[in-house]
Design a protein around this motif. Structure first.
Motif: not given
Length: 206
Positions: A59-69, A79-94
DNA sequence: AACTCGGGGCA
DNA sequence: TGCCCAGAGTT
């Protein structure tokens, strides 16, 4: 239904290579990989996650990534756009709500963006060993055709399967149903001539 | 319950 | 080329 073991044995004989193909080492990686696997094959997901987890393992390394990354790194998956946004937000909620850990509760998991009933079941069962039987479209179709359940909703199918199948065979039988669904018991044009459990088939949707 | 997202895999 | 997909979110 008293011949469940017999059916599972036949399926195991038909799909000797059935196993979980999703690449992961930790609950966090399993969560990410499972979110990415929606409407995509495990094989194509692995092609992305193996390298991704090498470079960004937690998580600590993932959270440094922007959605575009993230988009750039998983572009090969549908469905990579939806999934990228999901992953990005999941990291922040976690980080903010779960102290940086992957929760094990069904309600907590399903509150995460991109995590539905099926993904939550997989994470609970595989990462935490909590009794749960993940029901996706294949499991739903195959188990109903074979006559293991007459339930009409995924949740009720899951309940029936947990009663019918010994707990130590949930993971394997889950993959047996999926393999059977993809290779033989397809939604359209199933290969009934090759099916080893054709005798038990209720022929739903055929 | 019915739609939408989407690049890959496969015929 | 065209069709389908190891789902989830929205209406």
């Amino acid at each position: 239904m008293d011949n469940v073991e017999e059916i599972l044995d036949k399926l195991e004989k038909q799909h000797p290579d059935a196993r979980c193909e999703l690449y992961h080492n930790t609950p966090f990686q399993l969560l990410v990989a499972t979110v990415l696997s929606a409407q995509s094959t495990d094989k194509s997901v692995n092609k992305v996650t193996v390298g991704l987890f090498e470079e960004y393992p937690d998580l600590d390394s993932f959270i440094t990534l922007e959605i575009g990354d993230i988009e750039d790194k998983i572009r090969k998956i549908g469905l990579y756009k939806n999934k990228s946004r999901s992953i990005y937000n999941i990291c922040r909620v976690l980080k903010s709500d779960f102290d940086g850990m992957v929760p094990c509760g069904e309600k907590e998991l399903m509150s995460l963006p991109g995590v539905g009933r099926k993904t939550a079941s997989v994470v609970r069962a595989v990462a935490f060993g909590i009794p749960a039987f993940a029901v996706d479209t294949h499991v739903f179709r195959v188990t109903r055709r074979i006559g293991l359940t007459e339930a009409k909703t995924p949740d009720k199918v899951s309940d029936d399967l947990m009663k019918l199948i010994p707990e130590d065979r949930w993971i394997l039988s889950h993959h047996l149903f999926i393999f059977h669904g993809r290779r033989i018991c397809k939604a359209k044009n199933p290969l009934c001539a090759e099916c080893m459990v054709f005798e038990e088939c209720m022929k739903i949707g055929l």
